[in-house]
Design a protein around this motif. Structure first.
Motif, short mmCIF file in Angstrom:
data_model
loop_
_atom_site.label_atom_id
_atom_site.label_comp_id
_atom_site.label_asym_id
_atom_site.label_seq_id
_atom_site.Cartn_x
_atom_site.Cartn_y
_atom_site.Cartn_z
N UNK A 1 19.18 -24.00 13.44
CA UNK A 1 19.48 -23.78 14.85
C UNK A 1 18.47 -22.85 15.52
N UNK A 2 17.94 -21.91 14.75
CA UNK A 2 17.01 -20.93 15.30
C UNK A 2 15.66 -21.53 15.68
N UNK B 1 15.47 -25.22 22.48
CA UNK B 1 16.07 -24.33 23.47
C UNK B 1 16.03 -22.88 23.03
N UNK B 2 16.04 -22.66 21.71
CA UNK B 2 15.98 -21.29 21.20
C UNK B 2 14.56 -20.73 21.26
N UNK B 3 13.57 -21.59 21.15
CA UNK B 3 12.19 -21.13 21.05
C UNK B 3 11.42 -21.18 22.36
N UNK B 4 11.58 -22.28 23.09
CA UNK B 4 10.71 -22.51 24.24
C UNK B 4 11.09 -21.63 25.42
N UNK B 5 12.38 -21.33 25.55
CA UNK B 5 12.80 -20.50 26.66
C UNK B 5 12.10 -19.17 26.71
N UNK B 6 11.80 -18.62 25.53
CA UNK B 6 11.13 -17.32 25.47
C UNK B 6 9.67 -17.39 25.91
N UNK C 1 4.86 -21.84 19.40
CA UNK C 1 6.17 -21.38 19.89
C UNK C 1 7.13 -21.05 18.76
N UNK C 2 6.86 -21.52 17.54
CA UNK C 2 7.76 -21.24 16.44
C UNK C 2 7.29 -21.89 15.17
N UNK C 3 7.90 -21.45 14.06
CA UNK C 3 7.49 -21.96 12.75
C UNK C 3 8.58 -21.65 11.74
N UNK C 4 8.30 -21.92 10.48
CA UNK C 4 9.26 -21.66 9.41
C UNK C 4 9.55 -20.18 9.25
N UNK C 5 8.71 -19.30 9.74
CA UNK C 5 9.00 -17.87 9.66
C UNK C 5 10.32 -17.55 10.35
N UNK C 6 10.60 -18.26 11.45
CA UNK C 6 11.85 -18.03 12.18
C UNK C 6 13.04 -18.54 11.37
N UNK C 7 12.93 -19.72 10.80
CA UNK C 7 14.05 -20.27 10.02
C UNK C 7 14.30 -19.45 8.76
N UNK C 8 13.23 -19.00 8.10
CA UNK C 8 13.39 -18.15 6.91
C UNK C 8 14.14 -16.87 7.25
N UNK D 1 17.21 -33.98 13.95
CA UNK D 1 17.58 -32.65 14.43
C UNK D 1 16.87 -32.27 15.72
N UNK D 2 15.88 -33.06 16.14
CA UNK D 2 15.08 -32.80 17.34
C UNK D 2 14.25 -31.53 17.21
N UNK D 3 13.95 -31.17 15.97
CA UNK D 3 13.00 -30.08 15.73
C UNK D 3 12.27 -30.39 14.44
N UNK D 4 11.32 -29.54 14.08
CA UNK D 4 10.58 -29.78 12.84
C UNK D 4 9.71 -28.58 12.50
N UNK D 5 10.12 -27.85 11.47
CA UNK D 5 9.27 -26.82 10.89
C UNK D 5 9.17 -27.13 9.40
N UNK D 6 8.51 -26.26 8.64
CA UNK D 6 8.37 -26.48 7.20
C UNK D 6 9.72 -26.69 6.53
N UNK D 7 9.71 -27.43 5.44
CA UNK D 7 10.90 -27.62 4.61
C UNK D 7 11.36 -26.28 4.04
#
Length: 466
Positions: free
Chosen positions: A18-19, A23-28, A282-289, A449-455
């Motif tokens: 979800x992170x 909508x969570x990433x681009x708004x910023x 705008x975002x990457x797996x660092x956020x999901x981790x 999921x309409x998103x895509x970062x590293x597995x």
């Protein structure tokens, strides 16, 4: 324990997912400042005087790019700028136009991981729209994982079939994403900064927003870097093919094109970021981790840590040694705690030799399952455990699953069947991990999921009661 393990681990993983939604990433990254008549639009670190803008053009491609477009257009709608756009997205996502009072963005569903005619048609439409831009046009490019296949414009002298055969050959060889893209960037008019060149030719204002699905967040690798300089060369592309033994397997026209490029007969891609298109991550797996680790800590897990940010290599080889790696992680962590969690991100590869259904994360977990059944010593005997591994775009390989989750109870259920290890190895040798995990109720199917970062690979261990 049992189901409780999944009940702790999966919500934490889903929090990480979800992170990294648009909508969570681009708004910023977006802001409108100033009074009406003197407003400024800020996108990333770029600022544009709204009064100087006469048109908004939204283009791009990738698995998260529709969601990115929706967030962007809805945010900018109050500015009432005339709007046009075209974005390539994967099959299975909603391709209905995004309408506003001042225009619309069109969407084209197309192929992934292999490019197809719809992807070429959509890319040609993007190039056509860009060619109509003027210095008072703001072009916003939205790039995300999968864009290498979805944004496809074969170089002069090459056909779509040439590119499809090349991509398929690279995929089956087990080539890494960096290796694949070093080749693909030199066979295409929009990759390796080609889209930025097209924008630069118009004098338009522009900005590019990118969601990373690669290990090192290298902007030139994500979707093959359509708006940034290419850090690879024709020579590097040829070396990749030779290293994988593919020089005789590629279409002859592709090989001639690459060798002509190495000789200087074909121009290199954009070099040294000589472009007016600023590109922002705008975002990457660092956020999901980080979010997954925080969720596990809040769930009461005593020790939570990131064990790897660059998971890669052959999936089955990693899975075969995963139990021993967990032992090493436990040895390096504080001793005698009740619970542990280890989170890693990256992307495994699979050398496909069978005709089964599966994906890289499921293949890794199947290899882990086989290794547990074949082991003469249970090195994790003191723990209940659950291991998740999955692709955050929601679909991996040729399966409908994002990945799978293996718990000790799954291993116990499988082990009770005759010749379990031999049977499972047959599934593994046929690259048929999804068929097995689906039958065990361990495959995870969430859809796009309409998103895509590293597995992500996430491991949860709870010490057994004595």
């Amino acid at each position: 324990r049992g189901l409780t393990m999944a009940a702790i681990l999966l919500p934490a993983v889903m929090a990480g997912l979800a992170a990294v939604k648009a909508d969570a990433l681009l708004g910023a990254m977006l802001a409108i400042t100033g009074e009406v008549g003197a407003q400024h639009l800020q996108i990333g670190q770029s600022t544009f005087a709204v009064a100087s803008l006469q048109r908004l053009l939204v283009v791009g491609g990738g698995k998260a790019s529709r969601a990115m477009a929706e967030v962007l257009v809805r945010f900018l709608e109050p500015l009432a700028l005339p709007l046009q756009g075209h974005v390539n997205i994967p099959y299975g996502q909603d391709d209905a136009p995004l309408e506003t009072a001042t225009g619309s963005v069109q969407f084209q569903c197309c192929g992934h991981p292999l490019p197809d005619p719809h992807g070429v048609a959509g890319t040609n439409e993007i190039l056509r729209l860009i060619a109509t831009a003027t210095p008072s046009t703001l072009v916003v490019v939205l790039i995300s994982g999968g864009g290498s296949a979805m944004l496809c414009a074969p170089a002069p002298g090459l056909s779509l079939d040439d590119l499809r055969q090349t991509s398929q050959t690279l995929l089956l060889s087990g080539a890494s994403i960096d290796e694949m893209n070093s080749v693909r960037k030199h066979l295409d008019r929009v990759k390796g900064g080609g889209l930025a060149r097209a924008i630069d030719d118009t004098g338009a204002l522009a900005v590019s927003l990118v969601l990373s699905d690669v290990i090192d967040d290298n902007l030139s690798t994500i979707a093959s870097g359509p708006t940034v300089a290419d850090d690879s060369t024709f020579f590097m592309a040829i070396l990749c093919c030779q290293r994988r033994g593919l020089d005789k397997q590629l279409p002859s026209k592709v090989w001639w094109h690459l060798t002509d490029g190495m000789k200087g007969s074909v121009p290199e891609n954009l070099q040294f970021n000589l472009t007016s298109v600023p590109t922002y991550l705008i975002g990457s797996a660092a956020v999901s981790r980080r979010t997954t680790c925080e969720a596990l800590t809040k769930a009461g897990i005593a020790h939570v840590s990131v064990f790897d940010t660059e998971l890669q290599g052959e999936a089955r080889e990693f899975g075969a040694t995963l139990a021993n790696r967990i032992v090493e992680l436990l040895a390096a962590a504080p001793a005698d705690l009740q619970s542990y969690a280890f989170v890693g991100t990256g992307e495994f590869t699979v050398k496909v030799t069978g005709d089964g259904k599966g994906g890289r994360n499921q293949e890794m977990l199947l290899s882990f399952l086989v290794s547990q059944l074949e082991a003469t010593n249970d090195v994790l005997a003191d723990f209940e455990f659950a291991v998740f591994s999955g692709a955050f775009d929601g679909i991996e390989g040729n399966s409908p699953a994002m990945g799978a989750l293996v718990e000790r109870r799954v291993i116990a259920n499988v082990a009770a069947k005759p010749n379990a290890a031999a049977v499972l190895r047959t599934f593994l040798d046929n690259n048929d991990s999804y068929t097995l995990f689906s039958s065990l109720g361990a495959a995870l199917e969430v859809g796009h999921t309409l998103t895509n970062v590293n597995d992500m690979t996430a491991i949860l261990l709870v010490r057994k009661s004595t």
